[in-house]
Design an enzyme around this catalytic site. Structure first.
Site, PDB file in Angstrom:
ATOM      1  N   CYS A  98       0.865  -1.174  -0.062  1.00 27.06           N
ATOM      2  CA  CYS A  98      -0.135  -0.011  -0.062  1.00 27.06           C
ATOM      3  C   CYS A  98       0.959   1.248  -0.062  1.00 27.06           C
ATOM      4  CB  CYS A  98      -0.790   0.042   1.095  1.00 27.06           C
ATOM      5  SG  CYS A  98      -2.214   0.993   1.106  1.00 27.06           S
ATOM      6  N   CYS A 100       0.036   4.112   1.934  1.00 23.69           N
ATOM      7  CA  CYS A 100      -0.445   5.036   2.955  1.00 23.69           C
ATOM      8  C   CYS A 100       0.489   5.415   3.837  1.00 23.69           C
ATOM      9  CB  CYS A 100      -1.861   4.567   3.604  1.00 23.69           C
ATOM     10  SG  CYS A 100      -1.861   3.143   4.290  1.00 23.69           S
ATOM     11  N   CYS A 108      -4.023   6.046   0.429  1.00 25.55           N
ATOM     12  CA  CYS A 108      -3.682   4.805  -0.200  1.00 25.55           C
ATOM     13  C   CYS A 108      -3.005   4.833  -1.554  1.00 25.55           C
ATOM     14  CB  CYS A 108      -4.778   3.729   0.012  1.00 25.55           C
ATOM     15  SG  CYS A 108      -5.215   3.581   1.822  1.00 25.55           S
ATOM     16  N   LYS A 174     -12.710  -4.556   3.045  1.00 21.76           N
ATOM     17  CA  LYS A 174     -11.975  -3.761   4.085  1.00 21.76           C
ATOM     18  C   LYS A 174     -12.688  -2.715   4.264  1.00 21.76           C
ATOM     19  CE  LYS A 174      -7.856  -1.021   4.804  1.00 21.76           C
ATOM     20  NZ  LYS A 174      -6.671  -0.821   4.357  1.00 21.76           N
ATOM     21  N   ARG A 184      -2.260   4.482  13.290  1.00 19.14           N
ATOM     22  CA  ARG A 184      -1.821   5.624  12.625  1.00 19.14           C
ATOM     23  C   ARG A 184      -0.615   5.811  13.252  1.00 19.14           C
ATOM     24  NH1 ARG A 184      -6.845  10.125  13.140  1.00 19.14           N
ATOM     25  NH2 ARG A 184      -8.103   8.313  13.571  1.00 19.14           N
ATOM     26  N   ARG A 196     -10.947   7.629   3.709  1.00 18.69           N
ATOM     27  CA  ARG A 196     -11.042   6.550   2.956  1.00 18.69           C
ATOM     28  C   ARG A 196     -12.160   5.963   2.355  1.00 18.69           C
ATOM     29  NH1 ARG A 196      -5.454   4.069   4.749  1.00 18.69           N
ATOM     30  NH2 ARG A 196      -4.392   6.263   5.228  1.00 18.69           N
ATOM     31  N   GLU A 212     -17.388  -7.822  -3.472  1.00 19.05           N
ATOM     32  CA  GLU A 212     -15.816  -7.268  -3.413  1.00 19.05           C
ATOM     33  C   GLU A 212     -14.935  -8.535  -3.330  1.00 19.05           C
ATOM     34  OE1 GLU A 212     -14.158  -4.440  -3.606  1.00 19.05           O
ATOM     35  OE2 GLU A 212     -15.559  -2.879  -3.159  1.00 19.05           O
ATOM     36  N   LYS A 227     -11.717  -7.421   6.995  1.00 19.49           N
ATOM     37  CA  LYS A 227     -11.263  -6.468   7.870  1.00 19.49           C
ATOM     38  C   LYS A 227     -12.165  -5.362   8.364  1.00 19.49           C
ATOM     39  CE  LYS A 227      -7.162  -3.390   7.949  1.00 19.49           C
ATOM     40  NZ  LYS A 227      -6.277  -2.746   7.271  1.00 19.49           N
ATOM     41  N   SER A 253      -5.870  -3.000  14.805  1.00 20.85           N
ATOM     42  CA  SER A 253      -5.334  -2.024  16.141  1.00 20.85           C
ATOM     43  C   SER A 253      -6.359  -1.597  17.042  1.00 20.85           C
ATOM     44  CB  SER A 253      -4.458  -1.026  15.391  1.00 20.85           C
ATOM     45  OG  SER A 253      -5.363  -0.128  14.488  1.00 20.85           O
ATOM     46  N   TYR A 291      -2.371  -8.733  16.649  1.00 21.88           N
ATOM     47  CA  TYR A 291      -1.368  -8.067  17.335  1.00 21.88           C
ATOM     48  C   TYR A 291      -1.109  -8.923  18.639  1.00 21.88           C
ATOM     49  CZ  TYR A 291      -1.835  -4.523  14.089  1.00 21.88           C
ATOM     50  OH  TYR A 291      -1.981  -4.026  12.821  1.00 21.88           O
TER      51      TYR A 291
HETATM   52  C1  PBG Z   1      -3.184   0.488   4.852  1.00 22.03           C
HETATM   53  C2  PBG Z   1      -3.667  -0.420   5.879  1.00 22.03           C
HETATM   54  C3  PBG Z   1      -4.273   0.041   7.106  1.00 22.03           C
HETATM   55  C4  PBG Z   1      -4.441  -1.164   8.139  1.00 22.03           C
HETATM   56  C5  PBG Z   1      -3.898  -2.327   7.488  1.00 22.03           C
HETATM   57  N1  PBG Z   1      -3.069  -1.858   6.142  1.00 22.03           N
HETATM   58  C6  PBG Z   1      -4.944   1.225   7.530  1.00 22.03           C
HETATM   59  C7  PBG Z   1      -6.139   1.687   6.616  1.00 22.03           C
HETATM   60  O1  PBG Z   1      -6.235   1.419   5.493  1.00 22.03           O
HETATM   61  O2  PBG Z   1      -6.928   2.632   6.804  1.00 22.03           O
HETATM   62  C8  PBG Z   1      -4.944  -0.988   9.597  1.00 22.03           C
HETATM   63  C9  PBG Z   1      -4.477  -2.251  10.311  1.00 22.03           C
HETATM   64  C10 PBG Z   1      -4.759  -1.870  11.531  1.00 22.03           C
HETATM   65  O3  PBG Z   1      -5.638  -1.017  12.236  1.00 22.03           O
HETATM   66  O4  PBG Z   1      -4.396  -2.835  12.603  1.00 22.03           O
HETATM   67  N2  PBG Z   1      -4.069   0.430   3.851  1.00 22.03           N
END
Ligand code: PBG
Length: 296
Positions: A98, A100, A108, A174, A184, A196, A212, A227, A253, A291
């Site tokens: 990616c 980002c 992204c 996603k 972040r 996004r 998707e 996700k 996260s 995690y």
């Molecule tokens: C990047 C990406 C993100 C996450 C994984 N790859 C953030 C987003 O797209 O907003 C989030 C992972 C997490 O929050 O643990 N595209």
């Protein structure tokens, strides 16, 4: 009588890799998770690998960012893949693809003159990044930008360059989720982070997730992903019932941090981490990006 059992081999550990040597930076909003230079990352992984961890997902955190996210094509992740491969020959190495964490605006992909992500330019960049990761020895590339056609673009580019054996784990369904907040911090994404919602999914949508996922399978994804995971267990289950493909779920996260915060306050038992992973697997995930590997 137990129907579902989670083992460490079901888990995929995210790793945040910084440039340099001997670097350890704690991530404030994710207790227990760090950004490491690759030498430190290898040390940190050793115990988990000995205990049966089979796969990791690498994220590169560059020192410099620009509007095009050019650093995504630098040597940071390829060198990390190479070093980790040398340390752990049998570990499955997946790399996040990616822009980002490499763009100064946090989106992204590169932006068009109107400030919207340029889908075609993003897919071209992902393809170049994927080739660089494959060349370094990544087993799977994991495009996470939710651009239309990204799986097809990457598959075509990999095959053309002779990397037909490199797999694609696509972030297929996603959602535009507030649960990515602590990420972040983890990837030092600029504070405005970008809106996004033009490319990630509306959390209210269920049928769209299946469309998707179907698109990504048709385009050649080897693993499809839902996700976040915990707040989207119904989507994981629907995908499991609808498709035969391997399904990964990303326990993101914010889902991790809210649990860790409650554990820290002694409001909740640490055993809740295992319960969550069990629930995600019970919902139908074949593998879980989490995690919580060390706690598990
Ligand atoms: C990047 C990406 C993100 C996450 C994984 N790859 C953030 C987003 O797209 O907003 C989030 C992972 C997490 O929050 O643990 N595209």
């Amino acid at each position: 009588m137990r129907e579902t059992d989670v083992s460490i081999s079901d888990l995929i550990a995210p790793c945040f890799i910084r440039e340099g040597n001997n670097v350890t930076v704690p991530i404030a909003s994710m207790p227990g998770i760090f950004q490491f230079s690759v030498d430190r990352a290898i040390e940190d992984l050793r115990e988990s690998v000995v205990k049966g961890l089979q796969a990791i997902l690498l994220f590169g955190i560059p020192d410099t960012k620009d509007p095009e996210g050019r650093a995504a094509e630098n040597v940071l992740v390829p060198e990390a893949v190479h070093a980790i491969r040398t340390a752990f020959p049998d570990l499955v190495i997946m790399t996040d693809v990616c822009l980002c964490s490499y763009t100064d605006h946090g989106h992204c992909g590169p932006l068009d003159p109107k400030g919207k992500v340029d889908n075609a330019a993003a897919v071209d960049a992902y393809a170049r990044v994927a080739i660089a990761h494959a060349r370094a020895g990544a087993d799977f590339v994991a495009p996470s930008g939710m651009m239309d056609g990204m799986v097809a673009g990457i598959r075509l580019a990999l095959d053309r360059e002779g990397f037909s054996q490199t797999g694609i784990m696509s972030y297929s369904a996603k959602y535009a989720s507030h649960f990515y907040g602590p990420f972040r911090d983890a990837t030092a994404i600029s504070s405005d982070f970008g809106d996004r919602r033009t490319y990630q999914m509306d959390p209210a949508n269920r049928r769209e997730a299946l469309r998707e996922i179907e698109c990504d399978i048709e385009e050649g994804a080897d693993i499809v992903m839902v996700k976040p995971a915990l707040a989207y267990l119904d989507i994981i289950r629907e995908a499991r019932d609808a498709f035969d493909h391997p399904i990964a779920a990303y326990n993101v996260s914010g889902e991790y941090s809210m649990v860790e915060a409650a554990i820290e306050k002694k409001w909740i038992s640490p055993d809740v981490a295992r319960e969550i992973l069990t629930s995600i697997k019970r919902a139908g995930a074949d593998m879980i990006i989490t995690y919580s590997v060390k706690r598990f």
